[in-house]
Enzyme design. Structure first.
Site, PDB file in Angstrom:
ATOM      1  N   ARG A 179       0.493  -1.174  -0.114  1.00  0.00           N
ATOM      2  CA  ARG A 179      -0.017  -0.030   0.037  1.00  0.00           C
ATOM      3  C   ARG A 179       1.091   1.170  -0.218  1.00  0.00           C
ATOM      4  O   ARG A 179       0.408   2.372  -0.327  1.00  0.00           O
ATOM      5  CB  ARG A 179      -1.137   0.012   1.474  1.00  0.00           C
TER       6      ARG A 179
ATOM      7  N   HIS B  86       5.615 -28.313   9.198  1.00  0.00           N
ATOM      8  CA  HIS B  86       7.077 -28.434   9.618  1.00  0.00           C
ATOM      9  C   HIS B  86       7.084 -30.566  10.055  1.00  0.00           C
ATOM     10  O   HIS B  86       7.159 -31.370   9.757  1.00  0.00           O
ATOM     11  CB  HIS B  86       8.197 -27.728  10.282  1.00  0.00           C
TER      12      HIS B  86
HETATM   13  N1  LIG Z   1       8.093 -13.567   7.870  1.00  0.00           N
HETATM   14  C1  LIG Z   1       8.952 -15.265   8.134  1.00  0.00           C
HETATM   15  O1  LIG Z   1      10.215 -15.010   8.025  1.00  0.00           O
HETATM   16  C2  LIG Z   1       7.860 -15.414   7.641  1.00  0.00           C
HETATM   17  C3  LIG Z   1       8.063 -17.020   7.465  1.00  0.00           C
HETATM   18  C4  LIG Z   1       7.469 -18.074   7.621  1.00  0.00           C
HETATM   19  C5  LIG Z   1       5.423 -17.925   6.873  1.00  0.00           C
HETATM   20  N2  LIG Z   1       5.293 -16.393   6.643  1.00  0.00           N
HETATM   21  C6  LIG Z   1       3.736 -16.090   6.405  1.00  0.00           C
HETATM   22  O2  LIG Z   1       4.231 -15.253   5.549  1.00  0.00           O
HETATM   23  C7  LIG Z   1       3.464 -13.837   5.409  1.00  0.00           C
HETATM   24  C8  LIG Z   1       3.330 -13.017   5.153  1.00  0.00           C
HETATM   25  O3  LIG Z   1       4.249 -12.775   6.598  1.00  0.00           O
HETATM   26  P1  LIG Z   1       5.940 -11.275   6.923  1.00  0.00           P
HETATM   27  O4  LIG Z   1       5.877 -11.390   8.202  1.00  0.00           O
HETATM   28  O5  LIG Z   1       6.253 -11.040   5.814  1.00  0.00           O
HETATM   29  O6  LIG Z   1       4.214 -10.158   6.966  1.00  0.00           O
HETATM   30  P2  LIG Z   1       4.456  -8.770   7.369  1.00  0.00           P
HETATM   31  O7  LIG Z   1       5.783  -8.667   7.674  1.00  0.00           O
HETATM   32  O8  LIG Z   1       3.237  -8.141   8.303  1.00  0.00           O
HETATM   33  O9  LIG Z   1       4.106  -7.695   5.995  1.00  0.00           O
HETATM   34  C9  LIG Z   1       2.643  -8.059   5.887  1.00  0.00           C
HETATM   35  C10 LIG Z   1       2.433  -7.719   4.053  1.00  0.00           C
HETATM   36  O10 LIG Z   1       0.720  -6.842   4.082  1.00  0.00           O
HETATM   37  C11 LIG Z   1       1.471  -6.002   3.050  1.00  0.00           C
HETATM   38  N3  LIG Z   1      -0.477  -5.915   3.004  1.00  0.00           N
HETATM   39  C12 LIG Z   1      -0.724  -5.456   4.352  1.00  0.00           C
HETATM   40  N4  LIG Z   1      -2.423  -5.171   4.133  1.00  0.00           N
HETATM   41  C13 LIG Z   1      -2.252  -4.614   2.924  1.00  0.00           C
HETATM   42  C14 LIG Z   1      -3.134  -3.792   2.158  1.00  0.00           C
HETATM   43  N5  LIG Z   1      -4.946  -3.873   1.958  1.00  0.00           N
HETATM   44  N6  LIG Z   1      -2.975  -3.923   0.883  1.00  0.00           N
HETATM   45  C15 LIG Z   1      -1.750  -3.953   0.324  1.00  0.00           C
HETATM   46  N7  LIG Z   1      -0.830  -4.868   1.311  1.00  0.00           N
HETATM   47  C16 LIG Z   1      -0.758  -4.455   2.336  1.00  0.00           C
HETATM   48  C17 LIG Z   1       2.019  -4.956   4.056  1.00  0.00           C
HETATM   49  O11 LIG Z   1       1.719  -4.253   2.800  1.00  0.00           O
HETATM   50  P3  LIG Z   1       2.189  -2.756   3.970  1.00  0.00           P
HETATM   51  O12 LIG Z   1       3.973  -1.786   3.779  1.00  0.00           O
HETATM   52  O13 LIG Z   1       1.316  -1.686   2.974  1.00  0.00           O
HETATM   53  O14 LIG Z   1       1.220  -2.813   5.037  1.00  0.00           O
HETATM   54  C18 LIG Z   1       3.408  -6.352   3.782  1.00  0.00           C
HETATM   55  O15 LIG Z   1       3.997  -5.888   2.513  1.00  0.00           O
HETATM   56  C19 LIG Z   1       2.517 -14.289   6.739  1.00  0.00           C
HETATM   57  O16 LIG Z   1       1.472 -15.494   6.574  1.00  0.00           O
HETATM   58  C20 LIG Z   1       3.397 -15.133   7.638  1.00  0.00           C
HETATM   59  O17 LIG Z   1       2.222 -16.415   8.567  1.00  0.00           O
HETATM   60  C21 LIG Z   1       6.736 -14.744   7.146  1.00  0.00           C
END
Ligand SMILES: NC(=O)c1ccc[n+]([C@@H]2O[C@H](COP(=O)([O-])OP(=O)(O)OC[C@H]3O[C@@H](n4cnc5c(N)ncnc54)[C@H](OP(=O)(O)O)[C@@H]3O)[C@@H](O)[C@H]2O)c1
Length: 453
Positions: free
Chosen positions: A43, A231
């Site tokens: 966003r 896992h």
């Molecule tokens: N992080 C890890 O290491 C990891 C590992 C395994 C699995 N996962 C999985 O991967 C997924 C993402 O995790 P994350 O840690 O990367 O999440 P995060 O850091 O919270 O990032 C969320 C993303 O979603 C975007 N977003 C949220 N609302 C939005 C909207 N209305 N329109 C457009 N974009 C929007 C955010 O963009 P904005 O900048 O616009 O807010 C941000 O880019 C989750 O399902 C998590 O369980 C993550």
């Protein structure tokens, strides 16, 4: 075929920590060609240049982001706004001439899965049944069988199963893929891979860190859902499955599903813990009973595994960071008969997944010298030491497989269904967790569960 990959959640942690690096490596190694186009969505009101500045802040300083410069464009959109998908479609169409495959990676919270899927389908970014359009969903896929089924039913309105890629990044790890090679390419192992020779199997994923700043997510999940459902049950399925007819994703999945459908954990065979200090972590309710440690004794009720317990252990703030599978073999009766006055070890095979990647095999040998003494010896194969240059990360392998439409290392709906059934049954009767300082706090209770008393 040319490819346009759209990543939702491009300003998120997953992109910073894993996806950017995986894409850079694939481009550098020419695993994907220069025509490969990446559209990064969030966003924030960024230009592509500003997005690169943003990435620079978060990715490791030695990562060369310039590799992506000719292939990546940032697009601002709100994933909740249907009109933005029409704009996205125009953007994607401007990137490549037909034919091209249009791929989507949902690196966003699971509550957005259905909205994004519906937006993609409405704007005809993917046509149902046409496999040149495919979509990756990050874990967790649902929070229970019911919620996973609801998500899946919605998704199946928009896509066929073969267009849906549910990721479990553990399956992209090299040593996890090594399990099938070890089992089915080695007569010595496969001929002894059953209750005739094996006494128990242990699958451990231990972490030293706490929950960090993931409090909100973690507290609604806990170790059972966060680690075991995905896992550890996937590792169990690979260890316990029968030989697949071929290495096709359908044949491998068929065998894994049978294992998961036959896996039982009785409530009395589950131990839950919460690390001391968990309630003082950010965004954790003071009365939280979320488990950060789980030990389970599982039974796989197939003829191959009669009376062989599978011990699954995972937890945070433990004394070591380690993921491994330990296969304990029964003692050979001849050893006691022929060398009655010696201590023999039972054979043990350790498959190191991380941090040590390799295989260790414990066996009995004659002690060097004039005496007829038996002692133990450790054969040690270091897998990571064999790699030259880049060690492929799990996400690199999984992204590559997604791009070439190989779904073997992604989880099918039936596997998700069977794993949630195991977890839901346990979650129903979840007892309050034991507060622990170290894994040794569970020694007595785990020993009782192991002995069945
Ligand atoms: N992080 C890890 O290491 C990891 C590992 C395994 C699995 N996962 C999985 O991967 C997924 C993402 O995790 P994350 O840690 O990367 O999440 P995060 O850091 O919270 O990032 C969320 C993303 O979603 C975007 N977003 C949220 N609302 C939005 C909207 N209305 N329109 C457009 N974009 C929007 C955010 O963009 P904005 O900048 O616009 O807010 C941000 O880019 C989750 O399902 C998590 O369980 C993550």
């Amino acid at each position: 075929m040319k490819t346009v990959l759209t990543i939702f959640g491009a300003t998120g942690n997953l992109m910073h920590k894993k996806l950017a690096l995986a894409l850079i490596q694939l481009l550098k190694q020419k695993q994907i060609d220069d025509s490969f186009q990446i559209i990064c969505v969030s966003r924030r009101d960024y230009t592509t240049e500003m997005y690169f500045e943003h990435l620079k802040e978060f990715v490791k300083s030695d990562i060369d982001l310039d590799v992506l410069k000719n292939n990546l464009e940032y697009v601002k959109m709100d994933i909740m706004d249907l009109n933005d998908y029409t704009m996205l479609r125009k953007k994607i169409e401007s990137k490549s001439s037909f034919p091209y495959q249009s791929l989507f990676y949902l690196a966003v919270a699971p509550e957005f899965f259905v909205d994004i899927a519906s937006g993609i389908s409405n704007a005809k970014l993917i046509e149902k049944g046409n496999s040149i359009g495919r979509i990756v969903f990050e874990k967790p896929f649902g929070v229970s069988f019911g919620s996973a089924k609801e998500i899946n039913q919605k998704l199946s309105e928009y896509f066929e199963e073969n267009q849906i890629f549910r990721i479990d990044h553990y399956l992209g790890k090299d040593m996890i893929q090594n399990i099938l090679v070890m089992r089915f390419a080695n007569r010595l192992l496969e001929n002894n891979w059953s209750s005739d020779s094996i006494s128990q199997v242990s699958i451990d994923v231990k972490e030293t860190e706490g929950i960090g700043n993931r409090g909100e997510y973690y507290d609604s999940s806990g170790a059972l859902k966060d680690m075991i459902q995905s896992h550890l049950l996937q590792m169990l399925a690979l260890v316990a499955m029968e030989e697949p007819k071929s290495l096709s994703s359908d044949d491998i999945r068929k065998e894994k599903i049978k294992v998961l459908q036959n896996t039982i954990v009785k409530t009395q065979n589950a131990v839950f813990g919460q690390y001391e200090g968990y309630l003082f972590e950010q965004k954790i309710p003071q009365d939280s009973i979320t488990e950060t440690f789980v030990f389970l004794k599982a039974e796989v009720s197939t003829p191959r595994w009669k009376n062989v317990p599978f011990f699954l252990t995972t937890g945070k703030k433990l004394n070591e960071k380690k993921a491994e599978i330990i296969i304990d073999f029964k003692e050979h009766s001849s050893a006691k008969k022929l060398w009655p006055n010696n201590n023999h070890t039972s054979n043990q095979l350790v498959i190191g997944i991380s941090e040590y990647e390799g295989i260790r095999f414990q066996m009995n040998v004659k002690k060097p010298g004039l005496n007829d003494t038996v002692s133990d010896a450790l054969l040690d194969y270091c897998h990571s030491c064999q790699k030259i240059g880049n060690n492929p990360e799990a996400y690199e392998k999984l992204l590559k497989d997604f791009i070439v439409n190989n779904s073997t290392l992604f989880t099918s709906w039936k596997e998700i269904e069977a794993s949630w059934n195991i977890i839901d049954h346990l979650k129903k009767d979840l007892s309050n967790p034991v507060i622990y300082k170290s894994i040794s706090d569970f020694a007595d209770i785990i020993s009782k569960v192991k002995r069945g008393v």
